[in-house]
Design a protein around this motif. Structure first.
Motif, PDB file in Angstrom:
ATOM      1  N   VAL A 283      -9.011  22.199 -18.061  1.00 32.89           N
ATOM      2  CA  VAL A 283      -9.998  21.194 -17.673  1.00 32.89           C
ATOM      3  C   VAL A 283      -9.396  20.333 -16.565  1.00 32.89           C
ATOM      4  CG1 VAL A 283     -11.396  19.252 -18.440  1.00 32.89           C
ATOM      5  CG2 VAL A 283     -10.962  21.156 -19.991  1.00 32.89           C
ATOM      6  N   ARG A 284     -10.137  20.169 -15.512  1.00 32.56           N
ATOM      7  CA  ARG A 284      -9.667  19.374 -14.397  1.00 32.56           C
ATOM      8  C   ARG A 284     -10.577  18.162 -14.212  1.00 32.56           C
ATOM      9  NH1 ARG A 284      -8.552  24.641 -12.772  1.00 32.56           N
ATOM     10  NH2 ARG A 284      -6.405  24.982 -12.068  1.00 32.56           N
ATOM     11  N   GLY A 285      -9.988  17.050 -13.894  1.00 26.95           N
ATOM     12  CA  GLY A 285     -10.748  15.832 -13.653  1.00 26.95           C
ATOM     13  C   GLY A 285      -9.976  14.933 -12.697  1.00 26.95           C
ATOM     14  N   GLN A 286     -10.559  13.821 -12.370  1.00 28.81           N
ATOM     15  CA  GLN A 286      -9.943  12.871 -11.465  1.00 28.81           C
ATOM     16  C   GLN A 286      -9.762  11.539 -12.170  1.00 28.81           C
ATOM     17  OE1 GLN A 286     -12.450  12.712  -7.977  1.00 28.81           O
ATOM     18  NE2 GLN A 286     -11.523  14.523  -7.063  1.00 28.81           N
ATOM     19  N   VAL A 287      -8.574  10.988 -12.064  1.00 29.03           N
ATOM     20  CA  VAL A 287      -8.286   9.660 -12.609  1.00 29.03           C
ATOM     21  C   VAL A 287      -7.729   8.790 -11.490  1.00 29.03           C
ATOM     22  CG1 VAL A 287      -7.880  10.465 -14.964  1.00 29.03           C
ATOM     23  CG2 VAL A 287      -5.978  10.384 -13.358  1.00 29.03           C
ATOM     24  N   ARG A 288      -8.038   7.534 -11.556  1.00 35.98           N
ATOM     25  CA  ARG A 288      -7.556   6.597 -10.550  1.00 35.98           C
ATOM     26  C   ARG A 288      -6.349   5.841 -11.076  1.00 35.98           C
ATOM     27  NH1 ARG A 288     -12.581   3.001  -9.334  1.00 35.98           N
ATOM     28  NH2 ARG A 288     -12.542   3.004 -11.615  1.00 35.98           N
ATOM     29  N   LYS A 289      -5.386   5.641 -10.225  1.00 35.50           N
ATOM     30  CA  LYS A 289      -4.181   4.903 -10.568  1.00 35.50           C
ATOM     31  C   LYS A 289      -3.919   3.847  -9.497  1.00 35.50           C
ATOM     32  CE  LYS A 289      -1.903   8.741 -12.943  1.00 35.50           C
ATOM     33  NZ  LYS A 289      -0.659   9.556 -13.029  1.00 35.50           N
ATOM     34  N   GLU A 290      -3.451   2.728  -9.954  1.00 35.90           N
ATOM     35  CA  GLU A 290      -3.079   1.668  -9.023  1.00 35.90           C
ATOM     36  C   GLU A 290      -1.605   1.815  -8.659  1.00 35.90           C
ATOM     37  OE1 GLU A 290      -6.150  -1.791 -10.614  1.00 35.90           O
ATOM     38  OE2 GLU A 290      -4.030  -1.870 -11.153  1.00 35.90           O
ATOM     39  N   ARG A 291      -1.287   1.528  -7.455  1.00 35.55           N
ATOM     40  CA  ARG A 291       0.088   1.541  -6.980  1.00 35.55           C
ATOM     41  C   ARG A 291       0.415   0.156  -6.408  1.00 35.55           C
ATOM     42  NH1 ARG A 291       0.369   5.346  -9.691  1.00 35.55           N
ATOM     43  NH2 ARG A 291       0.837   7.507  -9.118  1.00 35.55           N
ATOM     44  N   ILE A 292       1.598  -0.282  -6.664  1.00 36.91           N
ATOM     45  CA  ILE A 292       2.042  -1.587  -6.173  1.00 36.91           C
ATOM     46  C   ILE A 292       3.265  -1.376  -5.304  1.00 36.91           C
ATOM     47  CG2 ILE A 292       2.924  -3.863  -6.817  1.00 36.91           C
ATOM     48  CD1 ILE A 292       1.371  -3.618  -9.417  1.00 36.91           C
ATOM     49  N   GLU A 293       3.221  -1.862  -4.091  1.00 39.96           N
ATOM     50  CA  GLU A 293       4.336  -1.750  -3.159  1.00 39.96           C
ATOM     51  C   GLU A 293       4.668  -3.135  -2.611  1.00 39.96           C
ATOM     52  OE1 GLU A 293       3.241   0.945  -0.125  1.00 39.96           O
ATOM     53  OE2 GLU A 293       3.284   2.740  -1.429  1.00 39.96           O
ATOM     54  N   ALA A 294       5.920  -3.327  -2.357  1.00 42.57           N
ATOM     55  CA  ALA A 294       6.376  -4.602  -1.801  1.00 42.57           C
ATOM     56  C   ALA A 294       6.456  -4.492  -0.285  1.00 42.57           C
ATOM     57  CB  ALA A 294       7.740  -4.977  -2.377  1.00 42.57           C
ATOM     58  N   GLU A 295       5.987  -5.509   0.398  1.00 41.81           N
ATOM     59  CA  GLU A 295       6.065  -5.561   1.849  1.00 41.81           C
ATOM     60  C   GLU A 295       6.901  -6.775   2.248  1.00 41.81           C
ATOM     61  OE1 GLU A 295       2.204  -5.687   3.472  1.00 41.81           O
ATOM     62  OE2 GLU A 295       1.636  -3.648   2.819  1.00 41.81           O
ATOM     63  N   THR A 296       7.777  -6.582   3.162  1.00 40.39           N
ATOM     64  CA  THR A 296       8.621  -7.680   3.647  1.00 40.39           C
ATOM     65  C   THR A 296       8.357  -7.906   5.124  1.00 40.39           C
ATOM     66  OG1 THR A 296      10.446  -6.150   4.127  1.00 40.39           O
ATOM     67  CG2 THR A 296      10.412  -7.171   1.937  1.00 40.39           C
ATOM     68  N   GLU A 297       8.519  -9.124   5.531  1.00 38.29           N
ATOM     69  CA  GLU A 297       8.306  -9.490   6.930  1.00 38.29           C
ATOM     70  C   GLU A 297       9.522 -10.284   7.405  1.00 38.29           C
ATOM     71  OE1 GLU A 297       5.156 -12.028   9.696  1.00 38.29           O
ATOM     72  OE2 GLU A 297       4.728 -11.607   7.575  1.00 38.29           O
ATOM     73  N   SER A 298      10.138  -9.800   8.419  1.00 37.01           N
ATOM     74  CA  SER A 298      11.336 -10.463   8.954  1.00 37.01           C
ATOM     75  C   SER A 298      10.936 -11.524   9.976  1.00 37.01           C
ATOM     76  CB  SER A 298      12.271  -9.441   9.595  1.00 37.01           C
ATOM     77  OG  SER A 298      12.666  -8.457   8.653  1.00 37.01           O
ATOM     78  N   LEU A 299      11.596 -12.664   9.905  1.00 34.45           N
ATOM     79  CA  LEU A 299      11.357 -13.747  10.855  1.00 34.45           C
ATOM     80  C   LEU A 299      12.301 -13.607  12.041  1.00 34.45           C
ATOM     81  CD1 LEU A 299      10.974 -16.786   8.421  1.00 34.45           C
ATOM     82  CD2 LEU A 299       9.172 -15.428   9.483  1.00 34.45           C
ATOM     83  N   THR A 300      11.768 -13.822  13.228  1.00 30.97           N
ATOM     84  CA  THR A 300      12.609 -13.784  14.425  1.00 30.97           C
ATOM     85  C   THR A 300      13.351 -15.096  14.558  1.00 30.97           C
ATOM     86  OG1 THR A 300      10.849 -14.636  15.831  1.00 30.97           O
ATOM     87  CG2 THR A 300      10.942 -12.252  15.526  1.00 30.97           C
ATOM     88  N   GLU A 301      14.291 -15.125  15.480  1.00 31.87           N
ATOM     89  CA  GLU A 301      15.078 -16.346  15.706  1.00 31.87           C
ATOM     90  C   GLU A 301      14.190 -17.476  16.217  1.00 31.87           C
ATOM     91  OE1 GLU A 301      18.993 -17.802  18.269  1.00 31.87           O
ATOM     92  OE2 GLU A 301      18.426 -15.679  18.169  1.00 31.87           O
ATOM     93  N   ASP A 302      13.162 -17.137  17.017  1.00 35.02           N
ATOM     94  CA  ASP A 302      12.248 -18.175  17.511  1.00 35.02           C
ATOM     95  C   ASP A 302      11.457 -18.775  16.366  1.00 35.02           C
ATOM     96  OD1 ASP A 302      13.150 -17.688  20.038  1.00 35.02           O
ATOM     97  OD2 ASP A 302      11.500 -16.289  20.537  1.00 35.02           O
ATOM     98  N   ASP A 303      10.993 -17.901  15.394  1.00 35.57           N
ATOM     99  CA  ASP A 303      10.254 -18.413  14.242  1.00 35.57           C
ATOM    100  C   ASP A 303      11.127 -19.335  13.413  1.00 35.57           C
ATOM    101  OD1 ASP A 303       8.040 -16.957  14.995  1.00 35.57           O
ATOM    102  OD2 ASP A 303       8.617 -15.201  13.788  1.00 35.57           O
ATOM    103  N   THR A 304      12.403 -18.977  13.272  1.00 35.42           N
ATOM    104  CA  THR A 304      13.304 -19.841  12.492  1.00 35.42           C
ATOM    105  C   THR A 304      13.529 -21.166  13.184  1.00 35.42           C
ATOM    106  OG1 THR A 304      14.431 -17.830  11.700  1.00 35.42           O
ATOM    107  CG2 THR A 304      15.569 -19.932  11.396  1.00 35.42           C
ATOM    108  N   ARG A 305      13.653 -21.124  14.527  1.00 31.38           N
ATOM    109  CA  ARG A 305      13.878 -22.364  15.259  1.00 31.38           C
ATOM    110  C   ARG A 305      12.666 -23.273  15.175  1.00 31.38           C
ATOM    111  NH1 ARG A 305      14.645 -20.258  19.763  1.00 31.38           N
ATOM    112  NH2 ARG A 305      16.878 -19.884  19.465  1.00 31.38           N
ATOM    113  N   ARG A 306      11.447 -22.683  15.298  1.00 30.41           N
ATOM    114  CA  ARG A 306      10.245 -23.496  15.174  1.00 30.41           C
ATOM    115  C   ARG A 306      10.115 -24.079  13.783  1.00 30.41           C
ATOM    116  NH1 ARG A 306       7.933 -19.407  18.492  1.00 30.41           N
ATOM    117  NH2 ARG A 306       7.221 -18.285  16.611  1.00 30.41           N
ATOM    118  N   GLY A 307      10.596 -23.344  12.760  1.00 28.55           N
ATOM    119  CA  GLY A 307      10.521 -23.870  11.411  1.00 28.55           C
ATOM    120  C   GLY A 307      11.415 -25.092  11.243  1.00 28.55           C
ATOM    121  N   ARG A 308      12.575 -25.090  11.902  1.00 27.44           N
ATOM    122  CA  ARG A 308      13.451 -26.260  11.784  1.00 27.44           C
ATOM    123  C   ARG A 308      12.852 -27.440  12.514  1.00 27.44           C
ATOM    124  NH1 ARG A 308      17.842 -22.608  13.440  1.00 27.44           N
ATOM    125  NH2 ARG A 308      18.784 -21.695  11.567  1.00 27.44           N
ATOM    126  N   GLU A 309      12.172 -27.189  13.640  1.00 30.07           N
ATOM    127  CA  GLU A 309      11.584 -28.304  14.356  1.00 30.07           C
ATOM    128  C   GLU A 309      10.446 -28.933  13.564  1.00 30.07           C
ATOM    129  OE1 GLU A 309      10.402 -26.566  17.992  1.00 30.07           O
ATOM    130  OE2 GLU A 309      12.395 -26.347  18.808  1.00 30.07           O
TER     131      GLU A 309
END
Length: 309
Positions: A283-309
């Protein structure tokens, strides 16, 4: 008694009775709103987990990879069906029914609920009855905190916090915020069989005519002329008639011929029966599954400098 730290090892694990019979799988753990202690475990029973039974967890024990409860399987399946409200709570009357069914004294439950695990009073005397109702799994973090308060109003908030169930609730009891977690679900395919009419068979008797052939021996008579010489023994008999004359002698000949007749005789009895043959079908059927993945975002040096300001 099962501790809060062991709840994560209880959920979705098999539950056995004292005789070693599997009852089902643990789906939810309900906590006392006042003490924050585990009070009930709900177990999916029946075909495909079609029903849910409540079992006291106070005398249960975690043994290796399953939970053991001191009640017989047939007794648990006969437990009354109770309703859980939208907030994931059992009403006091519903809990009364369960305690009475399992033979647990309600007064002893109230006396145990007067103090929390750390020995401090959980609530004022006027709210002991209402606070005794068990909240769903996940209430312990909030209910335990509420249990250290002396005012009845804060204890009432513990019941509201009981809405979270399952593994997420178990994590909340460790002090983590619920919004830090993401629940992953998936569908499971359950395959059953149904009996249907696939055809019909019947016995039909009819008459056919067949040509048969059989050899039968038959006899017939033929004339043979026998000539005998005249001897002294037969001379007198031979000379008894006229000397010269005409004569005639007749002999009747016989012959056999086949005669055919039929007779109906029983030769066998015939009836129908059925046999069951089992074969594997994919017997064949279809089931749905959820997947969870982590995404990371790197900050540039300009973003870090603006954050300090």
């Amino acid at each position: 008694m099962i501790t809060r730290e062991e709840i994560a090892n209880v959920l979705d694990q098999p539950v056995y009775d004292g005789d070693g019979n599997k009852i089902g799988d643990a789906k939810h753990v309900f906590f006392d709103d006042m003490t924050g202690r585990p009070e009930w475990v709900s177990v999916k029973t029946g075909m495909f987990g079609s029903s849910e039974s409540f079992i006291p967890i106070r005398d249960a024990a975690l043994v290796q990879d399953h939970l053991e409860v001191p009640y017989r399987k047939d007794h648990i399946k006969g437990a009354p069906n109770v309703d859980v409200d939208a907030g994931g709570h059992l009403s006091e009357s519903e809990e009364h029914r369960l305690y009475d069914y399992y033979g647990i004294n309600w007064d002893s439950v109230l006396s145990e609920a007067e103090r929390t695990d750390d020995g401090r009073w959980a609530a004022g005397p006027g709210t002991a009855g209402a606070a005794g109702a068990a909240g769903a799994a996940g209430a312990a973090g909030a209910a335990g905190a509420a249990g250290t308060k002396d005012d009845a109003g804060t204890a009432g908030m513990a019941g509201t916090a009981g809405g979270k169930t399952g593994r997420q609730g178990a994590m909340d009891r460790e002090g983590m915020r619920g919004d830090e977690y993401m629940t992953r679900s998936e569908e499971q395919m359950r395959v059953g069989v149904e009996r249907h009419e696939s055809g019909r068979a019947r016995l039909h008797k009819y008459v056919v005519t067949e040509e048969v052939q059989q050899s039968v021996p038959v006899t017939h008579e033929e004339v043979r002329v026998v000539r005998e010489p005249i001897t002294e023994a037969n001379r007198d008999e031979a000379m008894a008639g006229p000397e010269i004359s005409e004569a005639e002698h007749e002999v009747t000949l016989h012959a056999e011929r086949p005669v055919v007749e039929t007779e109906a005789v029983p030769v066998e009895r015939v009836r129908m029966t059925t046999e069951e043959h089992t074969e594997n079908e994919t017997v064949r059927g279809q089931v749905r599954k959820e997947r969870i993945e982590a995404e990371t975002e790197s900050l540039t040096e300009d973003d870090t400098r603006r954050g300090r300001e």
